[in-house]
Scaffold this motif. Structure first.
Motif, PDB file in Angstrom:
ATOM      1  N   ILE A  40      22.188  47.858  63.993  1.00 46.61           N
ATOM      2  CA  ILE A  40      22.939  47.696  65.236  1.00 46.61           C
ATOM      3  C   ILE A  40      23.103  49.056  65.926  1.00 46.61           C
ATOM      4  CG2 ILE A  40      25.284  47.957  64.285  1.00 46.61           C
ATOM      5  CD1 ILE A  40      24.318  45.194  66.685  1.00 46.61           C
ATOM      6  N   ASN A  95      17.214  39.662  55.194  1.00 49.78           N
ATOM      7  CA  ASN A  95      18.609  39.246  55.241  1.00 49.78           C
ATOM      8  C   ASN A  95      18.753  37.725  55.181  1.00 49.78           C
ATOM      9  OD1 ASN A  95      21.344  39.653  55.458  1.00 49.78           O
ATOM     10  ND2 ASN A  95      21.328  39.652  57.695  1.00 49.78           N
ATOM     11  N   GLY A 155      22.640  47.868  53.727  1.00 51.95           N
ATOM     12  CA  GLY A 155      23.650  46.964  54.263  1.00 51.95           C
ATOM     13  C   GLY A 155      24.773  47.637  55.022  1.00 51.95           C
ATOM     14  N   SER A 156      24.658  48.942  55.262  1.00 47.60           N
ATOM     15  CA  SER A 156      25.737  49.638  55.956  1.00 47.60           C
ATOM     16  C   SER A 156      25.693  49.391  57.464  1.00 47.60           C
ATOM     17  CB  SER A 156      25.698  51.134  55.648  1.00 47.60           C
ATOM     18  OG  SER A 156      24.491  51.692  56.089  1.00 47.60           O
ATOM     19  N   LYS A 174      22.755  49.863  59.846  1.00 51.28           N
ATOM     20  CA  LYS A 174      22.055  50.847  60.661  1.00 51.28           C
ATOM     21  C   LYS A 174      21.367  50.200  61.864  1.00 51.28           C
ATOM     22  CE  LYS A 174      19.759  52.418  57.031  1.00 51.28           C
ATOM     23  NZ  LYS A 174      20.452  51.701  55.951  1.00 51.28           N
ATOM     24  N   ARG A 185      32.097  42.585  52.664  1.00 50.95           N
ATOM     25  CA  ARG A 185      30.999  42.638  51.687  1.00 50.95           C
ATOM     26  C   ARG A 185      31.512  42.046  50.387  1.00 50.95           C
ATOM     27  NH1 ARG A 185      26.637  45.102  53.655  1.00 50.95           N
ATOM     28  NH2 ARG A 185      26.834  43.609  55.300  1.00 50.95           N
TER      29      ARG A 185
HETATM   30  P1  ADP Z   1      20.948  48.388  56.854  1.00 56.44           P
HETATM   31  O1  ADP Z   1      21.806  49.597  57.079  1.00 56.44           O
HETATM   32  O2  ADP Z   1      20.637  48.195  55.414  1.00 56.44           O
HETATM   33  O3  ADP Z   1      19.734  48.381  57.736  1.00 56.44           O
HETATM   34  P2  ADP Z   1      21.655  46.119  58.429  1.00 56.44           P
HETATM   35  O4  ADP Z   1      21.672  46.806  59.737  1.00 56.44           O
HETATM   36  O5  ADP Z   1      20.499  45.260  58.125  1.00 56.44           O
HETATM   37  O6  ADP Z   1      21.863  47.148  57.246  1.00 56.44           O
HETATM   38  O7  ADP Z   1      23.014  45.303  58.287  1.00 56.44           O
HETATM   39  C1  ADP Z   1      23.271  44.514  57.173  1.00 56.44           C
HETATM   40  C2  ADP Z   1      24.052  43.292  57.553  1.00 56.44           C
HETATM   41  O8  ADP Z   1      25.369  43.630  57.955  1.00 56.44           O
HETATM   42  C3  ADP Z   1      23.452  42.542  58.722  1.00 56.44           C
HETATM   43  O9  ADP Z   1      23.556  41.175  58.458  1.00 56.44           O
HETATM   44  C4  ADP Z   1      24.314  42.935  59.887  1.00 56.44           C
HETATM   45  O10 ADP Z   1      24.334  41.954  60.870  1.00 56.44           O
HETATM   46  C5  ADP Z   1      25.666  43.097  59.241  1.00 56.44           C
HETATM   47  N1  ADP Z   1      26.555  44.070  59.899  1.00 56.44           N
HETATM   48  C6  ADP Z   1      26.235  45.270  60.359  1.00 56.44           C
HETATM   49  N2  ADP Z   1      27.312  45.898  60.877  1.00 56.44           N
HETATM   50  C7  ADP Z   1      28.347  45.056  60.731  1.00 56.44           C
HETATM   51  C8  ADP Z   1      29.726  45.124  61.083  1.00 56.44           C
HETATM   52  N3  ADP Z   1      30.250  46.188  61.662  1.00 56.44           N
HETATM   53  N4  ADP Z   1      30.489  44.069  60.766  1.00 56.44           N
HETATM   54  C9  ADP Z   1      29.972  42.993  60.163  1.00 56.44           C
HETATM   55  N5  ADP Z   1      28.688  42.854  59.818  1.00 56.44           N
HETATM   56  C10 ADP Z   1      27.870  43.874  60.109  1.00 56.44           C
END
Ligand code: ADP
Ligand code: MG
Length: 698
Positions: free
Chosen positions: A304, A554, A299-300, A302, A452
């Motif tokens: 994006i 998600n 959920g960190s 990654k 979170r």
């Molecule tokens: P993981 O690192 O586990 O792959 P994800 O990329 O799936 O995590 O992101 C987890 C959730 O957090 C997703 O719903 C994503 O859209 C959201 N998210 C990611 N970055 C941010 C941010 N900077 N602000 C708010 N929400 C975010």
């Protein structure tokens, strides 16, 4: 000297052709050097003599002194056995033999003092020792005493052919007899700085030693040596790759990246996300090929980061691919990315086992022509049939076993190897990560996105279902959704699926006012997708599933994660599963359901989950609980050398120490030309040569 060490073991006194073949096929011992490096895994203190009255259950091999006071034979034919009553004045124990009875009867006599060695087992009213090692006290008194008796790993076949620890030790002795002095393998500055005994001393002490302290000094030296050369080899490789492997340069921050960043970004990036994007961007501009590990807890955010980096590649005229461990996750990445990126004119395609026939041909064709910008898929992406027009970047999500070899396959996909970003939510300690992933640079997202929501974790016995149900119903009434996860492992697949079906039926019955969905790996892809969609659209309220939802899924409205048979999951997996909630609702719950009677360590594991949501703490505890075996196996498969005596997990302090020592040498002697370190480079070359020779043979 080195020629003697390379000599065939066959010519060592006491070996010969038959034993040489056995040692080679069973233990890969082929040369004199090999047997000197075949280290005992433990030692038995043979100065210690026990009294029979002190014997208790669970003792390993022990030593007794006393006399046989009577023999008796029992049974017929194959069941025949010989028993002797043995006493030392403090009690009685039975010695028993099942084979070779006639000789044994002739060999051992009543009234003679013996030293007996073996493992006592409870039998009927007392203890017995089967096939003990026996020696007359007379001989024991007259032979030089080796206090610490080495115990070597042997195979069943070797034992059956009469090759014992004693014999191995004797062969080592015979080999060492011919050696004046074993050459040192480390430079004197290292030996003294780390207070090591010499190589020679360590080899002698590990096989023949009088004291536990000497053994432990020898072990430390040998572990140090092993880890040091491992680190040296990894650092040398990393340095060479950095200076030698040219990569594609992505100099431009172009239109698509900026457009997305300024207009389409769904949220503000966290500081940590911005930082790693910069780190990666710097790599991509450098003209050297990037190999980077991106660690970030569940959920960190990654994904994006992956999207932004892919845009950098596209802006510079390259294609990108994203590889996921499961089809579900690949599909999810595909949907997420195409939604986000299509508006800025980026074409994302999916390639998994489910994409077949005409569709598949189209995707592959467009990929070759460069019309597809981002290809998302499973392992299938690295197959040779998948051809890119101009692949510049490969992103690998959650693939812990994606080692050097698999990455090498990617390298074939373009004239120069693409940049590689490996993303993982399994935070392993840094030194271990750097060792296991060898040549990867490491970036860390150490911050969760804002907002979170807290997750409360509770541990219940399976008999507390009614209490769980109350809590679940109150969440459902708030409009929240619930996951119920069952374990499913291949070895136990049929029973596990039954448990899941039964759980599904029970859930339908217990929560009759709500709609319940079901998903597991054996369902057809279309069914799975439908079940997933129903849940994420809120058409079903409860999803009963196996771990197919483990990674990446998600559904922000879900606020309860119930994990059935939680004792069967590892900590890392529990942590991943729990990460599916706490994504939207103000407060989420993770319920660990286990059977009533638990082993102490299992109870502790559940307790850790209840206490913390910190991924790093959990990872550390995980290492502790799982012990070396599990991780070690996976991890070792990615290493240049197999470790004989050191443990990747258990010797982490020594690992950092050796890494620093190796790094200092790489820096002090970049051309590998200083006389001081000649000895070290030579040894490294030799180890690598041995390795190639072996892979030729086997
Ligand atoms: P993981 O690192 O586990 O792959 P994800 O990329 O799936 O995590 O992101 C987890 C959730 O957090 C997703 O719903 C994503 O859209 C959201 N998210 C990611 N970055 C941010 C941010 N900077 N602000 C708010 N929400 C975010
Ligand atoms: Mg992810």
């Amino acid at each position: 000297m080195s020629s003697y060490l390379n000599q065939d073991i066959m010519y060592v006194k006491g070996v010969g052709q038959t034993r040489a073949q056995l040692l080679a096929s069973e233990l890969k011992i082929r040369t004199v050097g090999d047997i000197l490096h075949y280290f005992p895994f433990r030692h038995e203190d043979r100065t210690k003599v026990y009294h029979i009255c002190d014997i208790h259950e669970g003792m390993q091999n022990i030593q007794l002194r006393g006399r046989i006071i009577d023999f008796s034979k029992l049974g017929e034919g194959a069941k025949r056995r010989l028993m002797a009553t043995f006493t030392d004045g403090t009690g009685f124990i039975t010695l028993v033999w099942f084979r070779n009875l006639r000789n044994i009867e002739r060999m051992y006599r009543m009234g003679v003092d013996y030293q007996v060695f073996g493992e006592p087992k409870i039998f009927q009213h007392g203890f017995n020792i089967a096939h003990p090692e026996m020696e007359e006290m007379e001989t024991v008194r007259n032979r030089p005493l080796l206090r610490m008796q080495p115990v070597y790993h042997l195979t069943e076949k070797l034992t059956a052919k009469g090759i014992s620890s004693k014999l191995i030790n004797q062969i080592v002795a015979n080999a060492l007899d011919k050696i004046q002095q074993l050459p040192e393998t480390l430079s004197p500055d290292i030996v003294s700085a780390h207070q090591l005994v010499s190589h020679e001393q360590a080899i002698r002490d590990i096989h023949f030693s009088q004291s536990a302290e000497a053994v432990s000094r020898a072990r430390r030296r040998l572990k140090f040596e092993e880890l040091f050369f491992l680190q040296l080899s990894i650092l040398q490789y990393a340095r060479n790759r950095r200076t030698e492997t040219e990569g594609w340069a992505f100099p431009r921050v172009g239109e698509k990246f900026l457009k997305f960043y300024q207009e389409a970004l769904p949220f503000q990036l966290t500081g940590a996300q911005k930082r790693v994007v910069k780190e990666i961007h710097a790599d991509l501009q450098s003209g050297r090929q990037m190999n980077r590990l991106l660690q970030g807890d569940v959920g960190s955010g990654k994904t994006i980061v992956a999207a932004l980096i892919a845009l950098l590649a596209i802006d510079n005229g390259f294609q990108a691919c994203i590889m996921a461990p499961t089809e579900i996750l690949a599909e999810q990445h595909y949907h997420g990315l195409s939604e986000q990126l299509e508006s800025i004119g980026v074409r994302v395609e999916l390639l998994t086992g489910n994409v077949k026939g005409k569709r598949r041909r189209e995707v592959l064709e467009d990929l070759r022509l460069g019309a597809v910008h981002v290809l998302v898929g499973t392992h299938a992406l690295i197959e040779p049939t998948v051809e890119f027009q101009n692949l510049g970047l490969a992103i690998i999500d959650e693939q812990h076993r994606f080692g050097v070899k698999q990455r090498a396959k990617l390298w074939q996909k373009n004239l120069r190897p693409p940049h590689v970003l490996v993303m993982t939510a399994t935070p392993i300690p840094r030194t271990l990560a750097m060792t296991v992933y060898g040549d990867l640079d490491v970036s860390i997202i150490d911050e969760l996105p804002p907002g979170r929501k807290p997750i409360t974790t509770r541990h219940y016995s399976q008999y507390s279902r009614h209490r769980i149900r109350e809590g679940v119903i109150s969440e459902l009434r708030r409009g929240r959704q619930v996951y119920i996860v069952y374990p499913l492992i291949e070895e136990n697949e049929r029973l596990d699926l039954l448990a899941l079906e039964e759980g599904y039926e029970n859930t339908i019955r217990d929560y009759s006012e709500w709609r319940v969905g079901k998903i597991h790996g054996k369902m057809k892809p279309a069914e799975k997708e439908a079940a997933m969609r129903d849940f994420s659209e809120g058409k079903t309220h409860i999803l009963v599933s196996t771990t197919v939802i483990e990674v990446g899924v998600n559904v922000p409205n879900a606020s309860v994660m119930i994990i059935e048979n939680a004792e069967r999951f590892g900590l890392a997996q529990l942590h991943q599963l729990r990460g599916r909630v706490g994504r939207g609702a103000e407060h989420s719950y993770c319920i660990l359901v286990t059977k009533d009677q638990l082993q102490e360590t299992t109870r502790e594991r559940m307790q850790i989950m209840v206490e913390t949501t910190d991924g790093f703490r959990i990872a550390e505890a995980d290492l502790k609980f799982r012990g070396p075996g599990d991780i070690e196996g996976t991890a070792q498969s990615g290493l240049p050398f197999q470790l004989q005596i050191a443990s990747l997990v258990g010797d982490s302090t020594l690992m950092s120490e050796t890494r620093e020592a190796a790094a200092r040498i790489i820096e002090a002697d970049p051309d590998e030309s200083l006389p001081l370190y000649r000895i070290v480079w030579q040894r490294l070359r030799q180890l690598k040569e041995d390795l190639t020779n072996y892979s030729d043979i086997s």
